[in-house]
Each structure stands twice: as C-alpha cells, then as structure tokens.
Design an enzyme around this catalytic site. Structure first.
Site, PDB file in Angstrom:
ATOM      1  N   PHE A   1       0.853  -1.182   0.000  1.00 54.27           N
ATOM      2  CA  PHE A   1       0.000   0.000   0.000  1.00 54.27           C
ATOM      3  C   PHE A   1       0.887   1.230   0.000  1.00 54.27           C
ATOM      4  O   PHE A   1       2.090   1.162   0.274  1.00 54.27           O
ATOM      5  CB  PHE A   1      -0.952  -0.005   1.201  1.00 54.27           C
ATOM      6  CG  PHE A   1      -0.278  -0.187   2.528  1.00 54.27           C
ATOM      7  CD1 PHE A   1       0.174   0.903   3.256  1.00 54.27           C
ATOM      8  CD2 PHE A   1      -0.081  -1.457   3.046  1.00 54.27           C
ATOM      9  CE1 PHE A   1       0.806   0.727   4.477  1.00 54.27           C
ATOM     10  CE2 PHE A   1       0.535  -1.641   4.269  1.00 54.27           C
ATOM     11  CZ  PHE A   1       0.981  -0.548   4.989  1.00 54.27           C
ATOM     12  N   TYR A   2       0.269   2.338  -0.330  1.00 54.81           N
ATOM     13  CA  TYR A   2       0.989   3.601  -0.459  1.00 54.81           C
ATOM     14  C   TYR A   2       0.571   4.559   0.632  1.00 54.81           C
ATOM     15  O   TYR A   2      -0.612   4.681   0.945  1.00 54.81           O
ATOM     16  CB  TYR A   2       0.766   4.197  -1.859  1.00 54.81           C
ATOM     17  CG  TYR A   2       1.502   3.378  -2.882  1.00 54.81           C
ATOM     18  CD1 TYR A   2       2.777   3.733  -3.281  1.00 54.81           C
ATOM     19  CD2 TYR A   2       0.961   2.198  -3.370  1.00 54.81           C
ATOM     20  CE1 TYR A   2       3.480   2.946  -4.169  1.00 54.81           C
ATOM     21  CE2 TYR A   2       1.659   1.402  -4.253  1.00 54.81           C
ATOM     22  CZ  TYR A   2       2.926   1.785  -4.655  1.00 54.81           C
ATOM     23  OH  TYR A   2       3.637   0.992  -5.518  1.00 54.81           O
ATOM     24  N   LEU A   3       1.565   5.230   1.203  1.00 58.25           N
ATOM     25  CA  LEU A   3       1.320   6.268   2.198  1.00 58.25           C
ATOM     26  C   LEU A   3       1.331   7.642   1.546  1.00 58.25           C
ATOM     27  O   LEU A   3       0.737   8.583   2.064  1.00 58.25           O
ATOM     28  CB  LEU A   3       2.378   6.201   3.299  1.00 58.25           C
ATOM     29  CG  LEU A   3       2.428   4.861   4.047  1.00 58.25           C
ATOM     30  CD1 LEU A   3       3.616   4.838   5.004  1.00 58.25           C
ATOM     31  CD2 LEU A   3       1.123   4.616   4.795  1.00 58.25           C
TER      32      LEU A   3
ATOM     33  N   ILE B   1      -3.385   5.213   1.294  1.00 60.18           N
ATOM     34  CA  ILE B   1      -4.215   5.967   0.361  1.00 60.18           C
ATOM     35  C   ILE B   1      -4.657   5.005  -0.737  1.00 60.18           C
ATOM     36  O   ILE B   1      -3.932   4.100  -1.123  1.00 60.18           O
ATOM     37  CB  ILE B   1      -3.476   7.192  -0.226  1.00 60.18           C
ATOM     38  CG1 ILE B   1      -2.205   6.781  -0.959  1.00 60.18           C
ATOM     39  CG2 ILE B   1      -3.150   8.197   0.867  1.00 60.18           C
ATOM     40  CD1 ILE B   1      -1.513   7.917  -1.694  1.00 60.18           C
TER      41      ILE B   1
ATOM     42  N   ASN C   1       2.374   0.424  -9.899  1.00 56.42           N
ATOM     43  CA  ASN C   1       1.622   0.013  -8.720  1.00 56.42           C
ATOM     44  C   ASN C   1       0.989   1.191  -7.988  1.00 56.42           C
ATOM     45  O   ASN C   1      -0.130   1.075  -7.482  1.00 56.42           O
ATOM     46  CB  ASN C   1       2.508  -0.800  -7.778  1.00 56.42           C
ATOM     47  CG  ASN C   1       2.692  -2.214  -8.265  1.00 56.42           C
ATOM     48  OD1 ASN C   1       1.774  -3.013  -8.253  1.00 56.42           O
ATOM     49  ND2 ASN C   1       3.895  -2.535  -8.700  1.00 56.42           N
TER      50      ASN C   1
END
Length: 156
Positions: free
Chosen positions: A29-31, A82, A144
């Site tokens: 996942f992305y911060l 996010i 991604n």
C-alpha cells in the site's frame, strides 16, 4: 541509494508457470504518491515488511531507497494507506539468465498479470520469453502506485 532499472510487460499466457521458482504472497500500500515520487509499504508472506521510497519520472530508471521495518509497524501503517491495498502473488521466473518477477494481482485488480525485468542490460525482443505481451514500461496506469490510487502518477 540504489537505481531501479526495470521494464514492465503485460503477460499474455500461462507459459511462465512451469518455470516459476519462487512464489511470494505480497500486500502493499501507499502512504504517499505524487508524480515522480512514492512512499510504499510492502508486507511479504506475512513475515517481513519493507518501506520503499521511489523518486524519478524516467520510464526505466528511478532512485530507490528501501528499508526493513518491523512487521507490526507495517500492519499499523496500513491504516494510513491511500487508495486500495494491493494483494498479489509474485513469482520468480528464470529465462535466458534473467529473473522475471511475474505479479498475479488479486482483489479489485484480479485478472491483471504483469511481469517486470530488473536489469540495466539491453535485452532484445528476440530474447524475451514468448509469454510476455505488450511492453508497458513508462505507461503510468500500470505502475503500482497508479493501480493503488487510481490516479495517473507517472513513474511513481
């Protein structure tokens, strides 16, 4: 700092499956993600976690910083993700002396299969495996960070 040099391809057939040497379930996942930079957390096989920062907008080469982090921290950070959390299984597939990372996506991305080749070498089209489809290196919708957020983020 390391340089990430990679090419990305859609996978057009199951021809790679018989050559898969390793299989790793991943959750990532992305911060943060903006054009040219991203901050990602990846949990591998539920046993280890990595924090990765990528910088650059060049289609094949980006600056990459990667650090091992405690698994508990990674799981807590997931609450700050996010967009979507990406679940995928990565398969390592050898072909002509190179290792291709074939990602089979799950969840909202089920059906998508992308192969990456990380090497600074020029690998001509004739040396590529027959199961690779169209090259998508530099196409932002296949990065991604874009897959997770639904936003065109360039090479983030």
């Amino acid at each position: 700092m390391a340089k990430e040099v990679e090419r990305k391809f859609l996978v057009k057939s199951q021809g790679w499956r018989g050559s898969a040497e390793a299989t790793l379930p991943m959750r990532q996942f992305y911060l943060a993600a903006t054009p040219g930079r991203s901050l990602r957390v990846r949990i591998i096989d539920g046993r280890e976690a990595w924090l990765t920062m990528k910088f650059g907008t060049h289609a094949r080469t980006r600056d990459e910083f990667e650090y091992s982090i405690p698994l508990e921290d990674a799981e807590e950070l997931c609450g700050f993700a996010i967009g979507h959390v990406i679940d995928k299984t990565r398969h390592h597939v050898s072909h002509h002396g190179y290792v291709y990372e074939v990602d089979v996506f799950e969840g909202h991305l089920a059906g998508l299969v992308i192969a990456e080749l990380e090497t600074p070498d020029h690998v001509g089209d004739a040396a590529l495996p027959h199961w690779l489809g169209r090259e998508v290196t530099g196409e932002s919708e296949f990065y991604n960070a874009s897959l997770a957020t639904g936003l065109p983020l360039g090479a983030a």
